[in-house]
Structures are given as structure tokens and as C-alpha cells.
Design a protein around this motif. Structure first.
Motif, PDB file in Angstrom:
ATOM      1  N   LEU A   1       0.853  -1.188   0.000  1.00 13.49           N
ATOM      2  CA  LEU A   1       0.000   0.000   0.000  1.00 13.49           C
ATOM      3  C   LEU A   1       0.886   1.234   0.000  1.00 13.49           C
ATOM      4  O   LEU A   1       1.723   1.406   0.878  1.00 13.49           O
ATOM      5  CB  LEU A   1      -0.905   0.003   1.232  1.00 13.49           C
TER       6      LEU A   1
ATOM      7  N   TYR B   1      -8.237  -0.407   3.474  1.00 12.45           N
ATOM      8  CA  TYR B   1      -7.228  -1.311   2.946  1.00 12.45           C
ATOM      9  C   TYR B   1      -6.134  -1.699   3.935  1.00 12.45           C
ATOM     10  O   TYR B   1      -5.385  -2.635   3.682  1.00 12.45           O
ATOM     11  CB  TYR B   1      -6.615  -0.724   1.671  1.00 12.45           C
TER      12      TYR B   1
ATOM     13  N   PHE C   1     -10.851   5.227  -6.381  1.00 13.67           N
ATOM     14  CA  PHE C   1     -10.162   4.052  -6.931  1.00 13.67           C
ATOM     15  C   PHE C   1      -8.930   4.603  -7.642  1.00 13.67           C
ATOM     16  O   PHE C   1      -9.055   5.398  -8.563  1.00 13.67           O
ATOM     17  CB  PHE C   1     -11.067   3.317  -7.920  1.00 13.67           C
TER      18      PHE C   1
ATOM     19  N   SER D   1      -3.664   2.763 -10.444  1.00 14.02           N
ATOM     20  CA  SER D   1      -2.589   1.784 -10.231  1.00 14.02           C
ATOM     21  C   SER D   1      -3.225   0.409 -10.128  1.00 14.02           C
ATOM     22  O   SER D   1      -4.449   0.297 -10.017  1.00 14.02           O
ATOM     23  CB  SER D   1      -1.824   2.098  -8.927  1.00 14.02           C
TER      24      SER D   1
ATOM     25  N   VAL E   1      -4.607  -2.740  -8.242  1.00 11.90           N
ATOM     26  CA  VAL E   1      -5.310  -2.758  -6.957  1.00 11.90           C
ATOM     27  C   VAL E   1      -5.670  -4.201  -6.602  1.00 11.90           C
ATOM     28  O   VAL E   1      -6.174  -4.941  -7.443  1.00 11.90           O
ATOM     29  CB  VAL E   1      -6.603  -1.912  -7.013  1.00 11.90           C
ATOM     30  N   LYS E   2      -5.410  -4.576  -5.362  1.00  8.94           N
ATOM     31  CA  LYS E   2      -5.895  -5.878  -4.913  1.00  8.94           C
ATOM     32  C   LYS E   2      -7.350  -5.729  -4.460  1.00  8.94           C
ATOM     33  O   LYS E   2      -7.745  -4.696  -3.909  1.00  8.94           O
ATOM     34  CB  LYS E   2      -5.025  -6.429  -3.784  1.00  8.94           C
TER      35      LYS E   2
ATOM     36  N   PRO F   1     -10.204  -5.335  -6.396  1.00  5.68           N
ATOM     37  CA  PRO F   1     -10.665  -4.103  -7.032  1.00  5.68           C
ATOM     38  C   PRO F   1     -12.147  -3.801  -6.854  1.00  5.68           C
ATOM     39  O   PRO F   1     -12.595  -2.708  -7.199  1.00  5.68           O
ATOM     40  CB  PRO F   1     -10.325  -4.320  -8.510  1.00  5.68           C
TER      41      PRO F   1
ATOM     42  N   THR G   1     -13.517   6.874  -9.878  1.00  3.63           N
ATOM     43  CA  THR G   1     -12.635   5.784 -10.268  1.00  3.63           C
ATOM     44  C   THR G   1     -11.743   6.176 -11.431  1.00  3.63           C
ATOM     45  O   THR G   1     -12.179   6.869 -12.362  1.00  3.63           O
ATOM     46  CB  THR G   1     -13.439   4.525 -10.646  1.00  3.63           C
TER      47      THR G   1
ATOM     48  N   VAL H   1      -8.624   4.690  -1.511  1.00  4.12           N
ATOM     49  CA  VAL H   1      -7.902   3.454  -1.825  1.00  4.12           C
ATOM     50  C   VAL H   1      -6.523   3.875  -2.316  1.00  4.12           C
ATOM     51  O   VAL H   1      -6.412   4.590  -3.308  1.00  4.12           O
ATOM     52  CB  VAL H   1      -8.638   2.638  -2.890  1.00  4.12           C
TER      53      VAL H   1
ATOM     54  N   MET I   1      -0.998   1.139  -5.327  1.00  2.00           N
ATOM     55  CA  MET I   1      -0.334  -0.085  -4.875  1.00  2.00           C
ATOM     56  C   MET I   1       0.744  -0.493  -5.868  1.00  2.00           C
ATOM     57  O   MET I   1       0.669  -0.170  -7.052  1.00  2.00           O
ATOM     58  CB  MET I   1      -1.361  -1.215  -4.707  1.00  2.00           C
TER      59      MET I   1
ATOM     60  N   ASP J   1      -1.095 -11.656  -5.933  1.00  2.00           N
ATOM     61  CA  ASP J   1      -1.126 -10.276  -6.413  1.00  2.00           C
ATOM     62  C   ASP J   1       0.143  -9.834  -7.121  1.00  2.00           C
ATOM     63  O   ASP J   1       0.107  -8.927  -7.952  1.00  2.00           O
ATOM     64  CB  ASP J   1      -1.388  -9.317  -5.239  1.00  2.00           C
TER      65      ASP J   1
END
Length: 446
Positions: A135, A157, A181, A184, A186-187, A189, A218, A282, A285, A324
Motif C-alpha cells: 500500500l 485497505y 479508486f 494503479s 489494486v488488490k 478491485p 474511479t 484506496v 499499490m 497479487d
């Protein structure tokens, strides 16, 4: 800036190695090294632990605790706690492995060893990289300070910040609530939308929804990648009066003035600053720098460069990756990792025995899109973004049964089956549910 970070990291590693003595530096050797003890690493290690000796299987993982991260959204809604999502790492790793509580600093795939941050060296015959995504709250100016000091900026997160999301919700009386959002990888999503829908439901239950404008911002050009579920989500947002801004990326947070600045990704010079009463962020990442900076192992985006079906490294056949941090173009979810574990286990076992690779990963991922405190849309799909649904009914509907599956059954499945190496995703159940008793998928290509 990236170059400076790499130089500084290498300097620190060199400094540690220079100052360390032969007494406090250890050297290990193993048959399989698993780098990362998260969902994918722990589950796959559990499978190999059944046949390997303890000294043949090493897991390199620095964390004291293991978190079931899909529960963080529920925690943000106030119906679960961080304690329920947490276990000691020592309790979830297989007993028949050697746990080194450290993280990888340098990879040398040509000589098959990894150097840890403490300066220890681990030689391996085979390696599975499962380090996940980090993160990067620090990449958005003002965000880290806002999370640490502000009472109306939050994020589900991180285990550090997830519990405060509900505190922000409880204090939200009126004004504007913005959800983001990032631009990048994102885990999970779907999670940025889940907390948005939960917040909407909470405000309705408290009779405050008419006083709060909700906007989902987003960076993506679509609300969801799979059209079937995207259509359902657009209808949901319209019915609940949730505004959606596509291609909109958060670039600055001013918590003193309660202002957030967004950039139009289709016109980067266009920026807009808005006032907020609640801001859920968020973070961007990325894979760890030790991985992304190693271009022998990673691709240009910093992910382990593996074949998307076999999960074997493109260049180094003794290296696999899962979860991931792998370059596989699937949605990064725990369900995807579960589906990958058997593929990695069987294919790596085949390499170890000089055999051809037997299994192929189809890109399966699942995203239980929680839409409130009692409903959920269970999205399941493959690499081609085609629905790959387990149940014999359309899953693009808000269903209470899917919410119960998400909140009650999935955590138990994760702790008791997946982490012990006994859950490979719902493929078998899907075939049974759809009366498909033969697996027609072709074997993997080497």
C-alpha cells in the motif's frame, strides 16, 4: 526519485552486509523457498509441507500477523472487528516448514539465492514468489497525514486504518462523501465500491442519506470490468443516487480545509478540487521495490514475469509466482489465489520430477460485491472477462444468500481449508452445479 530509492536501498543493504559479522549472518539452503506468507504463499506451502521435510521448505515472511483482508470491508461497515480478521502468522503457517521472519532484499535468480534485509542468504532449488502488493499511501500528497490526524479521511485497505472507517461514518451528518479508486494496480478491485454501497446503506438506516451526496471516483474507464456485473452496478448506482466519475484520479488531500483534488485522466491538465465531509481513499499499490527493481525477475510493471496459464517464470523454470505480485492479468483477489494454488503445486511438482506441466490457470477470480448490510452480487469471471459462475442461476442480482456466503462461510473456508492447502477454488463445485462432470480444459502449455 525511483532511481534514488533504488540506490539508497542498495546502499543500506551493502551497509548491513558490511557491518554484519559471520556470527550474526546465517546461510540457509532448501529445496523450495516460498517468499511471502500471505494467502497464496501460505496455502501453497501447506501443500508442499505434506511431503517435504521441515528443512526442505522455507517460508520467508516478516509479519507477526496474518490478516483475512476480504473482511476489511465488513469491518469498515461496523459489523466485524479487526481481531476477527487476524491470526498469528505462526498459527497459520504449516508446522512442517522453517519460518524465517524477515523479508527479501535481493534476488539472484542466476545463482538461485535470496538475500534478506538482515543480511542472511537463502539458497534454493525452487522458489515461489508470493509477496503481494504494498500500500503506497505516501504517493498521494497529504494523504498519510490526513489518515493519521483527520477525523473524516479513512481507508479500509490497511488493518491500521480499517476500523476507523466506521467511526468516520458514524460522525457523517451531511455534506459530501467521496470514494476513490487509484490509477494503479489494486488488490480486491471491487472493495472500493463495496464500502461506498455499505456507507450508502448505513446512512439510509440512520435517516441521513438525503443530507449526504455520495460520489464514487474511479480512475478506470468502466465501473466494473465484466459487462454483466457492470450493467447491474450502474442500475444500482442510479437507483441509490450515487454519482460515478470515470477516469478520475485522486492526486492531493488537504485535510485542514477538507479538500480533495482530482485529475481527469483523459485530460491530465484538468484538475478539480472538491470539499468533502468524508473521504474514503484506496491507496496506489505496487510490488515491493526489491522485486520491481529486479528486471531479471519482474516485467516493466514490476510484477513477476510468469506465463499466465502455467504460473512458471518466463526465463527461470525453477521460479513460480502466485497471487497479487504475479504478472497474470487477472483480478487480484483471494479467490484468484485459491484457484492458482493447485496449478502452482502441480506444475512445480512436475518440474521437480522432470515432467511436463499438467495444469492451466484460466484467470478465474471472484469478487463478492457487497451492496449493503444484507445483500451481495457474487461476480465470478475468467481471463476474458466472461462470467464463470458457480451457482446455476444468474449472479448479477443482489442476494441475501450471497451476503451470508461472503460474511459467514468464506472466512471459515479461508482459515480452515485454504490456508491448510485444502481449497483450490470452486471449480469442482461449479462443474457439479452445472452438471459438468468432466473437466474439458486442456492441459497447460510449457
Amino acid at each position: 526519485m525511483v532511481v534514488l530509492r533504488i540506490l539508497y536501498r542498495n546502499f543500506r543493504i551493502s551497509e548491513r552486509r558490511f557491518s554484519a559479522t559471520s556470527v550474526n549472518r546465517d546461510k540457509y539452503s532448501c529445496k523450495i523457498l516460498v517468499v511471502g506468507g500471505g494467502a497464496g504463499g501460505c496455502s501453497t506451502a501447506a501443500k508442499f509441507a505434506r511431503t517435504l521435510k521441515k528443512n526442505e521448505l522455507i517460508v520467508l515472511e516478516p509479519s507477526e500477523y496474518h490478516y483475512y483482508q476480504p473482511l476489511f470491508t465488513i469491518i469498515g461497515g461496523g459489523t466485524s472487528t479487526i481481531q476477527e480478521a487476524r491470526r498469528k502468522e505462526s498459527d497459520v503457517l504449516p508446522k512442517n516448514c522453517t519460518w524465517i521472519k524477515d523479508k527479501a532484499a535481493l534476488y539472484d535468480p542466476d545463482k538461485s539465492f535470496v538475500t534478506t534485509e538482515k543480511g542472511d542468504v537463502i539458497e534454493y532449488d525452487y522458489m515461489l514468489i508470493a509477496v503481494g502488493l504494498e500500500l503506497r499511501y505516501d504517493l498521494i500528497p497529504g494523504l498519510q497525514e490526513a489518515l493519521d490526524k483527520s477525523s473524516n479521511v479513512c481507508s479500509i485497505y490497511s488493518p491500521k486504518y480499517a476500523p476507523q472507517v466506521f467511526e468516520v461514518l458514524k460522525n457523517l451528518k451531511d455534506g459530501a462523501a467521496h470514494f476513490t479508486f487509484p490509477n494503479s494496480p489494486v488488490k480486491c478491485p471491487g472493495a472500493p465500491q463495496k464500502i461506498c454501497y455499505i456507507s450508502d446503506h448505513y446512512l439510509r438506516k440512520q435517516n441521513r442519506r438525503d443530507n449526504v451526496n455520495i460520489t464514487y471516483n474511479t480512475s478506470l474507464p468502466v465501473i466494473f470490468g465484466v459487462k454483466k456485473y457492470a450493467d447491474a452496478l450502474w442500475k444500482l448506482c442510479k437507483s441509490r443516487n450515487i454519482d460515478v466519475n470515470l477516469r478520475t484520479n485522486l492526486v492531493n488531500v488537504n485535510s485542514v480545509n477538507n479538500e480533495a483534488t482530482f485529475q481527469n485522466l483523459d485530460n491530465p491538465d484538468e484538475k478539480k478540487t472538491v470539499k468533502f465531509s468524508m473521504l474514503h481513499v484506496v491507496p496506489p499499490m505496487a510490488t515491493p521495490l526489491s522485486l520491481s527493481s529486479n528486471k531479471k525477475i519482474s516485467n516493466e510493471a514490476g510484477f513477476v514475469n510468469v506465463h499466465k496459464h502455467t504460473l512458471q517464470h518466463i526465463v527461470y523454470p525453477n521460479i513460480f509466482s502466485i497471487g497479487d505480485c504475479a504478472s497474470t492479468p487477472n483480478s487480484k483477489t483471494a479467490a484468484a489465489a485459491a484457484a492458482q494454488t493447485e496449478v502452482v503445486f502441480r506444475n512445480l511438482s512436475a518440474v521437480m520430477n522432470g515432467q511436463s506441466l499438467p495444469l492451466s490457470y484460466d484467470g478465474y477470480a471472484s469478487c463478492p460485491l457487497v451492496t449493503g448490510y444484507d445483500k451481495c452480487i457474487l461476480a465470478e469471471f475468467d481471463y476474458n472477462l466472461n462470467p464463470l459462475e458457480t451457482f446455476p442461476f444468474d449472479q448479477d442480482k443482489e442476494l441475501r444468500s450471497m451476503y451470508i456466503l461472503k460474511k459467514i462461510f468464506m472466512p471459515q473456508l479461508y482459515w480452515n481449508l485454504m490456508l491448510n492447502g485444502y481449497w483450490n477454488g470452486p471449480a469442482l463445485f461449479r462443474r457439479i452445479m452445472h452438471l459438468q462432470f468432466m473437466d474439458k480444459k486442456p492441459p497447460a502449455k510449457s
